[in-house]
Design a protein around this motif. Structure first.
Motif, PDB file in Angstrom:
ATOM      1  N   VAL A 101      29.175  -3.984  70.803  1.00 36.63           N
ATOM      2  CA  VAL A 101      28.283  -3.041  70.418  1.00 36.63           C
ATOM      3  C   VAL A 101      27.696  -2.292  71.403  1.00 36.63           C
ATOM      4  O   VAL A 101      27.288  -1.087  71.668  1.00 36.63           O
ATOM      5  N   LEU A 102      27.240  -2.745  72.184  1.00 36.18           N
ATOM      6  CA  LEU A 102      26.732  -2.321  73.390  1.00 36.18           C
ATOM      7  C   LEU A 102      27.683  -1.077  73.910  1.00 36.18           C
ATOM      8  O   LEU A 102      27.356  -0.189  74.351  1.00 36.18           O
TER       9      LEU A 102
ATOM     10  N   VAL B  17      30.270   0.409  73.063  1.00 33.41           N
ATOM     11  CA  VAL B  17      30.926   1.398  71.953  1.00 33.41           C
ATOM     12  C   VAL B  17      29.885   2.259  72.357  1.00 33.41           C
ATOM     13  O   VAL B  17      30.279   3.624  71.699  1.00 33.41           O
ATOM     14  N   THR B  18      28.416   1.542  71.484  1.00 29.40           N
ATOM     15  CA  THR B  18      27.398   3.044  71.816  1.00 29.40           C
ATOM     16  C   THR B  18      26.970   3.548  72.409  1.00 29.40           C
ATOM     17  O   THR B  18      26.929   4.867  72.559  1.00 29.40           O
TER      18      THR B  18
ATOM     19  N   LEU C 120      27.709 -11.251  70.393  1.00 30.35           N
ATOM     20  CA  LEU C 120      27.918  -9.788  69.286  1.00 30.35           C
ATOM     21  C   LEU C 120      27.379  -8.358  70.188  1.00 30.35           C
ATOM     22  O   LEU C 120      27.799  -7.976  69.789  1.00 30.35           O
ATOM     23  N   LEU C 121      26.451  -8.406  71.306  1.00 37.60           N
ATOM     24  CA  LEU C 121      25.735  -6.652  71.344  1.00 37.60           C
ATOM     25  C   LEU C 121      27.079  -6.555  72.041  1.00 37.60           C
ATOM     26  O   LEU C 121      27.122  -5.543  72.748  1.00 37.60           O
ATOM     27  N   THR C 122      27.397  -7.975  73.326  1.00 37.77           N
ATOM     28  CA  THR C 122      29.202  -6.859  74.199  1.00 37.77           C
ATOM     29  C   THR C 122      29.414  -5.852  73.550  1.00 37.77           C
ATOM     30  O   THR C 122      29.292  -4.447  73.921  1.00 37.77           O
TER      31      THR C 122
ATOM     32  N   CYS D 119      35.433  -6.395  76.264  1.00 38.94           N
ATOM     33  CA  CYS D 119      33.793  -6.158  75.602  1.00 38.94           C
ATOM     34  C   CYS D 119      33.889  -6.910  74.094  1.00 38.94           C
ATOM     35  O   CYS D 119      32.934  -6.911  73.788  1.00 38.94           O
TER      36      CYS D 119
END
Length: 149
Positions: free
Chosen positions: A133-134, A136-137, A129-131, A23
């Protein structure tokens, strides 16, 4: 149990490390390709069908996040009922599955860049950039797996 010999912690560490590599690595590779000009930005205006494609991609990314959130909750609830020998495999499978699902966001960003990148680069980069973030979140940490037993 000692963390070094705990099979659950080892499985989680491996799944999380591989998921992070995927990711962060894929968006990094895509970023290098875009910034170096290997993949040129598309020149279409983000209106009409291209705007609809952007909406579709946004929906797919949010749907993938919602699906991972739902599935991880279900897996955590059912984790206690699993035989102890199967638990490490479930942790590994789920971590890698979630990483693979989140890769859709990077791919959507790449496609959107190819279509409308010169006029809507921030949206394409947002998908890319969402990859991480998603991941890790939304991917459960070890303590959530351990506490579900």
């Amino acid at each position: 149990m000692n963390g070094a010999t705990d099979p659950l912690q080892s499985a989680h560490r491996m799944a999380y490390a591989l998921g992070l590599a995927l990711c962060f690595g894929t968006p990094g590779l895509i970023g290098v390709l875009l910034l170096s000009g290997v993949v040129p930005p598309g020149a279409e205006a983000p209106v009409g069908i291209y705007q609809q494609v952007g909406y579709l991609f946004t929906g797919l990314v949010f749907l993938s996040a919602a699906w991972v959130w739902w599935r991880s909750g279900r897996q955590l609830r059912e984790f206690k009922a699993l035989p102890p020998a199967l638990r490490p495999a479930v942790i590994l499978r789920e971590g890698l599955l979630y990483a693979a699902v989140f890769e859709a966001s990077s791919l959507c960003g790449l496609v959107y860049w190819i279509l409308v990148g010169s006029q809507s680069a921030r949206h394409a980069w947002g998908f890319i950039l969402l990859t991480p973030v998603l991941f890790v979140t939304l991917v459960p940490r070890y303590h959530r797996w351990a506490n579900s037993i």
